[in-house]
Design a protein around this motif. Structure first.
Motif, PDB file in Angstrom:
ATOM      1  N   GLY A 158       0.816  -1.200   0.000  1.00  0.00           N
ATOM      2  CA  GLY A 158       0.000   0.000   0.000  1.00  0.00           C
ATOM      3  C   GLY A 158       0.850   1.250   0.000  1.00  0.00           C
ATOM      4  O   GLY A 158       0.571   2.224  -0.685  1.00  0.00           O
ATOM      5  N   LEU A 159       1.921   1.175   0.756  1.00  0.00           N
ATOM      6  CA  LEU A 159       2.863   2.281   0.876  1.00  0.00           C
ATOM      7  C   LEU A 159       3.489   2.624  -0.476  1.00  0.00           C
ATOM      8  O   LEU A 159       3.562   3.792  -0.872  1.00  0.00           O
ATOM      9  N   ILE A 160       3.911   1.604  -1.200  1.00  0.00           N
ATOM     10  CA  ILE A 160       4.541   1.808  -2.508  1.00  0.00           C
ATOM     11  C   ILE A 160       3.538   2.403  -3.494  1.00  0.00           C
ATOM     12  O   ILE A 160       3.860   3.320  -4.242  1.00  0.00           O
ATOM     13  N   ALA A 161       2.305   1.905  -3.442  1.00  0.00           N
ATOM     14  CA  ALA A 161       1.263   2.418  -4.338  1.00  0.00           C
ATOM     15  C   ALA A 161       1.066   3.915  -4.138  1.00  0.00           C
ATOM     16  O   ALA A 161       0.979   4.677  -5.102  1.00  0.00           O
ATOM     17  N   ILE A 162       1.040   4.338  -2.878  1.00  0.00           N
ATOM     18  CA  ILE A 162       0.862   5.760  -2.570  1.00  0.00           C
ATOM     19  C   ILE A 162       2.075   6.564  -3.037  1.00  0.00           C
ATOM     20  O   ILE A 162       1.945   7.602  -3.680  1.00  0.00           O
ATOM     21  N   ALA A 163       3.265   6.057  -2.720  1.00  0.00           N
ATOM     22  CA  ALA A 163       4.503   6.751  -3.073  1.00  0.00           C
ATOM     23  C   ALA A 163       4.639   6.918  -4.584  1.00  0.00           C
ATOM     24  O   ALA A 163       4.986   7.998  -5.079  1.00  0.00           O
ATOM     25  N   VAL A 164       4.338   5.858  -5.320  1.00  0.00           N
ATOM     26  CA  VAL A 164       4.453   5.887  -6.780  1.00  0.00           C
ATOM     27  C   VAL A 164       3.450   6.871  -7.373  1.00  0.00           C
ATOM     28  O   VAL A 164       3.771   7.644  -8.276  1.00  0.00           O
ATOM     29  N   GLU A 165       2.244   6.867  -6.821  1.00  0.00           N
ATOM     30  CA  GLU A 165       1.205   7.772  -7.287  1.00  0.00           C
ATOM     31  C   GLU A 165       1.603   9.238  -7.038  1.00  0.00           C
ATOM     32  O   GLU A 165       1.443  10.094  -7.901  1.00  0.00           O
ATOM     33  N   GLU A 166       2.142   9.498  -5.856  1.00  0.00           N
ATOM     34  CA  GLU A 166       2.586  10.854  -5.515  1.00  0.00           C
ATOM     35  C   GLU A 166       3.717  11.302  -6.441  1.00  0.00           C
ATOM     36  O   GLU A 166       3.758  12.443  -6.887  1.00  0.00           O
ATOM     37  N   ALA A 167       4.648  10.384  -6.697  1.00  0.00           N
ATOM     38  CA  ALA A 167       5.789  10.688  -7.572  1.00  0.00           C
ATOM     39  C   ALA A 167       5.306  10.994  -8.987  1.00  0.00           C
ATOM     40  O   ALA A 167       5.810  11.896  -9.648  1.00  0.00           O
ATOM     41  N   ARG A 168       4.314  10.247  -9.422  1.00  0.00           N
ATOM     42  CA  ARG A 168       3.766  10.438 -10.771  1.00  0.00           C
ATOM     43  C   ARG A 168       3.124  11.821 -10.883  1.00  0.00           C
ATOM     44  O   ARG A 168       3.352  12.557 -11.839  1.00  0.00           O
ATOM     45  N   LYS A 169       2.367  12.174  -9.860  1.00  0.00           N
ATOM     46  CA  LYS A 169       1.704  13.489  -9.837  1.00  0.00           C
ATOM     47  C   LYS A 169       2.721  14.617  -9.855  1.00  0.00           C
ATOM     48  O   LYS A 169       2.499  15.670 -10.423  1.00  0.00           O
ATOM     49  N   ALA A 170       3.855  14.392  -9.170  1.00  0.00           N
ATOM     50  CA  ALA A 170       4.896  15.417  -9.084  1.00  0.00           C
ATOM     51  C   ALA A 170       5.815  15.387 -10.309  1.00  0.00           C
ATOM     52  O   ALA A 170       6.717  16.206 -10.436  1.00  0.00           O
ATOM     53  N   GLY A 171       5.598  14.441 -11.194  1.00  0.00           N
ATOM     54  CA  GLY A 171       6.419  14.318 -12.389  1.00  0.00           C
ATOM     55  C   GLY A 171       7.831  13.839 -12.104  1.00  0.00           C
ATOM     56  O   GLY A 171       8.762  14.140 -12.853  1.00  0.00           O
ATOM     57  N   ALA A 172       8.008  13.106 -11.037  1.00  0.00           N
ATOM     58  CA  ALA A 172       9.331  12.618 -10.656  1.00  0.00           C
ATOM     59  C   ALA A 172       9.679  11.336 -11.404  1.00  0.00           C
ATOM     60  O   ALA A 172       8.810  10.561 -11.770  1.00  0.00           O
ATOM     61  N   SER A 173      10.974  11.149 -11.640  1.00  0.00           N
ATOM     62  CA  SER A 173      11.396   9.923 -12.315  1.00  0.00           C
ATOM     63  C   SER A 173      11.962   8.915 -11.328  1.00  0.00           C
ATOM     64  O   SER A 173      12.161   7.750 -11.640  1.00  0.00           O
ATOM     65  N   LYS A 174      12.221   9.400 -10.127  1.00  0.00           N
ATOM     66  CA  LYS A 174      12.816   8.519  -9.132  1.00  0.00           C
ATOM     67  C   LYS A 174      12.531   9.031  -7.721  1.00  0.00           C
ATOM     68  O   LYS A 174      12.561  10.228  -7.477  1.00  0.00           O
ATOM     69  N   ILE A 175      12.260   8.108  -6.834  1.00  0.00           N
ATOM     70  CA  ILE A 175      12.117   8.459  -5.421  1.00  0.00           C
ATOM     71  C   ILE A 175      13.414   8.075  -4.727  1.00  0.00           C
ATOM     72  O   ILE A 175      13.897   6.958  -4.892  1.00  0.00           O
ATOM     73  N   THR A 176      14.001   9.001  -3.999  1.00  0.00           N
ATOM     74  CA  THR A 176      15.288   8.693  -3.361  1.00  0.00           C
ATOM     75  C   THR A 176      15.156   8.429  -1.866  1.00  0.00           C
ATOM     76  O   THR A 176      15.959   7.724  -1.284  1.00  0.00           O
ATOM     77  N   LEU A 177      14.144   9.033  -1.262  1.00  0.00           N
ATOM     78  CA  LEU A 177      13.971   8.843   0.172  1.00  0.00           C
ATOM     79  C   LEU A 177      12.494   8.952   0.549  1.00  0.00           C
ATOM     80  O   LEU A 177      11.798   9.841   0.069  1.00  0.00           O
ATOM     81  N   ILE A 178      12.056   8.058   1.387  1.00  0.00           N
ATOM     82  CA  ILE A 178      10.687   8.130   1.902  1.00  0.00           C
ATOM     83  C   ILE A 178      10.761   8.167   3.424  1.00  0.00           C
ATOM     84  O   ILE A 178      11.378   7.296   4.043  1.00  0.00           O
ATOM     85  N   ARG A 179      10.196   9.218   3.993  1.00  0.00           N
ATOM     86  CA  ARG A 179      10.169   9.321   5.456  1.00  0.00           C
ATOM     87  C   ARG A 179       8.838   8.797   5.963  1.00  0.00           C
ATOM     88  O   ARG A 179       7.783   9.274   5.546  1.00  0.00           O
ATOM     89  N   LEU A 180       8.923   7.839   6.861  1.00  0.00           N
ATOM     90  CA  LEU A 180       7.714   7.202   7.375  1.00  0.00           C
ATOM     91  C   LEU A 180       7.542   7.480   8.853  1.00  0.00           C
ATOM     92  O   LEU A 180       8.520   7.584   9.591  1.00  0.00           O
TER      93      LEU A 180
END
Ligand code: ZN
Length: 113
Positions: A9-31
């Protein structure tokens, strides 16, 4: 296997957020993880590496921040942090009810490229 579902679930949210922000890569996720959450940091990182394969989240580091559990006393109406021993209200000594904080697990922020 609790972490498996949580991490998915966490990855789904992170990927969706990255897509909205137009990012090509996530480098750090603070939980944020509540003290009483049964989620184990190491398991989450392990599942994360496995399940994020092929997504923009792959290779991202996870940073965990623990927050302490809070209790609510319905007699005094106050909220208090879990005492070292027991769950008793510091004012009246009656047993407090657990609030939602302490059980949370969510993304606080992300760093993207
Ligand atoms: Zn009380």
């Amino acid at each position: 296997m609790h972490e498996y579902a949580v991490t998915k679930g966490l990855i789904a949210i992170a990927v969706e957020e990255a897509r909205k922000a137009g990012a090509s890569k996530i480098t750090l996720i603070r939980l944020v993880i509540g003290d009483l959450s049964t989620v184990i940091d190491e398991s989450v990182q392990m599942y994360f590496d496995m399940l994020s394969e092929g997504t923009v989240a792959h290779g991202s580091k996870l940073e965990f921040r623990r927050v302490s559990a809070r209790f609510h006393c319905k007699d005094c109406g106050i909220e208090f942090e879990k005492p070292k021993i027991g769950f008793d209200c510091p004012k009246c000594g009656k047993m407090g009810m657990l609030t939602d904080s302490g059980k949370e697990f969510y993304i606080e922020s992300m760093e993207i490229e």
